[in-house]
Write an enzyme that holds these catalytic residues in place. Sequence first.
Site, short mmCIF file in Angstrom:
data_model
loop_
_atom_site.label_atom_id
_atom_site.label_comp_id
_atom_site.label_asym_id
_atom_site.label_seq_id
_atom_site.Cartn_x
_atom_site.Cartn_y
_atom_site.Cartn_z
N LYS A 101 38.45 47.23 37.30
CA LYS A 101 38.47 47.60 38.72
C LYS A 101 39.89 47.57 39.25
O LYS A 101 40.67 46.69 38.88
CB LYS A 101 37.61 46.59 39.49
CG LYS A 101 37.75 46.77 41.00
CD LYS A 101 36.63 46.16 41.74
CE LYS A 101 36.82 44.67 41.98
NZ LYS A 101 35.63 44.13 42.64
N ASP A 141 35.87 43.10 36.54
CA ASP A 141 35.55 43.37 37.95
C ASP A 141 36.36 42.38 38.80
O ASP A 141 36.03 42.11 39.94
CB ASP A 141 34.04 43.16 38.15
CG ASP A 141 33.52 43.72 39.46
OD1 ASP A 141 34.13 44.66 39.98
OD2 ASP A 141 32.50 43.21 39.96
N ASP A 201 41.70 31.02 34.04
CA ASP A 201 42.44 32.18 34.54
C ASP A 201 42.55 33.21 33.40
O ASP A 201 43.06 32.89 32.32
CB ASP A 201 43.84 31.71 34.99
CG ASP A 201 44.64 32.81 35.64
OD1 ASP A 201 44.35 34.00 35.39
OD2 ASP A 201 45.57 32.49 36.40
N VAL A 202 42.10 34.42 33.66
CA VAL A 202 42.13 35.47 32.63
C VAL A 202 43.56 35.77 32.16
O VAL A 202 43.77 36.16 31.02
CB VAL A 202 41.46 36.77 33.17
CG1 VAL A 202 41.70 37.95 32.26
CG2 VAL A 202 39.98 36.55 33.39
N PRO A 207 29.59 35.81 40.37
CA PRO A 207 28.57 34.82 39.99
C PRO A 207 27.83 35.12 38.69
O PRO A 207 27.04 34.31 38.24
CB PRO A 207 27.61 34.86 41.19
CG PRO A 207 27.72 36.25 41.71
CD PRO A 207 29.15 36.66 41.49
N GLY A 208 28.05 36.33 38.09
CA GLY A 208 27.48 36.55 36.76
C GLY A 208 26.58 37.78 36.62
O GLY A 208 25.91 37.92 35.61
N ALA A 209 26.62 38.68 37.60
CA ALA A 209 25.73 39.85 37.53
C ALA A 209 26.13 40.81 36.40
O ALA A 209 25.27 41.33 35.68
CB ALA A 209 25.71 40.58 38.87
C1 LIG Z 1 33.99 40.81 42.66
S1 LIG Z 1 33.93 39.24 41.90
C2 LIG Z 1 33.14 39.64 40.37
C3 LIG Z 1 31.67 39.86 40.44
C4 LIG Z 1 31.03 39.92 39.06
N1 LIG Z 1 31.45 41.12 38.35
C5 LIG Z 1 29.55 39.89 39.09
O1 LIG Z 1 28.95 40.95 38.86
O2 LIG Z 1 28.95 38.83 39.35
C6 LIG Z 1 35.60 39.01 41.43
C7 LIG Z 1 35.86 37.71 40.71
O3 LIG Z 1 37.17 37.74 40.13
C8 LIG Z 1 37.59 36.40 40.00
N2 LIG Z 1 39.01 36.31 39.66
C9 LIG Z 1 40.07 36.68 40.41
N3 LIG Z 1 41.23 36.43 39.78
C10 LIG Z 1 40.90 35.89 38.56
C11 LIG Z 1 41.65 35.42 37.45
N4 LIG Z 1 43.00 35.47 37.43
N5 LIG Z 1 40.98 34.90 36.40
C12 LIG Z 1 39.63 34.85 36.40
N6 LIG Z 1 38.85 35.30 37.41
C13 LIG Z 1 39.47 35.81 38.49
C14 LIG Z 1 37.23 35.81 41.35
O4 LIG Z 1 37.19 34.41 41.30
C15 LIG Z 1 35.87 36.47 41.62
O5 LIG Z 1 34.82 35.62 41.26
#
Ligand SMILES: C[S@@+](CC[C@H](N)C(=O)[O-])C[C@H]1O[C@@H](n2cnc3c(N)ncnc32)[C@H](O)[C@@H]1O
Length: 241
Positions: free
Chosen positions: A191, A151, A126-127, A80-82
């Site tokens: 991660k 992350d 998508d990254v 969510p953006g932390a």
């Molecule tokens: C653990 S959360 C991240 C929390 C974030 N670091 C924070 O501090 O708010 C992992 C995120 O990775 C995203 N994610 C997974 N695969 C992805 C991809 N291929 N492209 C972009 N985001 C992805 C998920 O949607 C999820 O929101």
Amino acid sequence: MWCVLLQRRRLHSSLCLMKKLRGKTPAEQRWLTRQLRDPYVKASHDQNFRCRSAFKLLEIDDKFRLLQPGDGVVDCGAAPGAWSQVAVQRVNSAGTDPESPCGTVVGIDLLNIPPLDGAHFLSSHDVTDPATHAKLLELLPNGQARVILSDMAPNASGFREMDHEKLIMMCLSLIDLAEKILQPGGSLVCKYWDGILVQKLQERLSNVFGSVRTLKPNASRKDSSEKYFLARMYRKPVKRR
Ligand SMILES: C[S@@+](CC[C@H](N)C(=O)[O-])C[C@H]1O[C@@H](n2cnc3c(N)ncnc32)[C@H](O)[C@@H]1O
């Protein structure tokens, strides 16, 4: 006297907890109890972070000083953006400190990321998609970043090996992204979930970074297989003709 006060306070918190747990399934009760007892959850509320993961990046950055005012940062899996909140503070991308250079933070996620002053978000992106890379090149000053943070985590299927492999593939895709946008000398934090392919990822990172080390921040839950690689001193590979 103190003893009585302490006992009363404990009784009060137990009653509050029981109230909150009423009507929940056992799995929901376990999750809620853990959340309510977690000091990082409380600290994230107190300090207005969007989630507790902020403390993992704060800990890494306090130790290794990766994020400097003026830097360009890409936050992969930002919702969510932390982490982006931490990056905005550290690189001064909201211009809060007029004496320091102003950085850039771009966050990417498959999910929606609520707006944040000082960050540009690519929600529903998508990254691993080259179209996202092209947008990043446009958004970053000179198309370059000093730090890539990841992350990212796929939705867990419950099959440990499969989830591990999926996340490693996502981490490997960051090496392609680095080739396009990471400045020489730059850093990557990513991660991963522990498993058999970790060594392969470490080798691939070591081919293009001068230093690669494993981190397990205190804020990362002890019972989680999550760890981070911190890769520094990026060497852009020479393009073959
Ligand atoms: C653990 S959360 C991240 C929390 C974030 N670091 C924070 O501090 O708010 C992992 C995120 O990775 C995203 N994610 C997974 N695969 C992805 C991809 N291929 N492209 C972009 N985001 C992805 C998920 O949607 C999820 O929101």
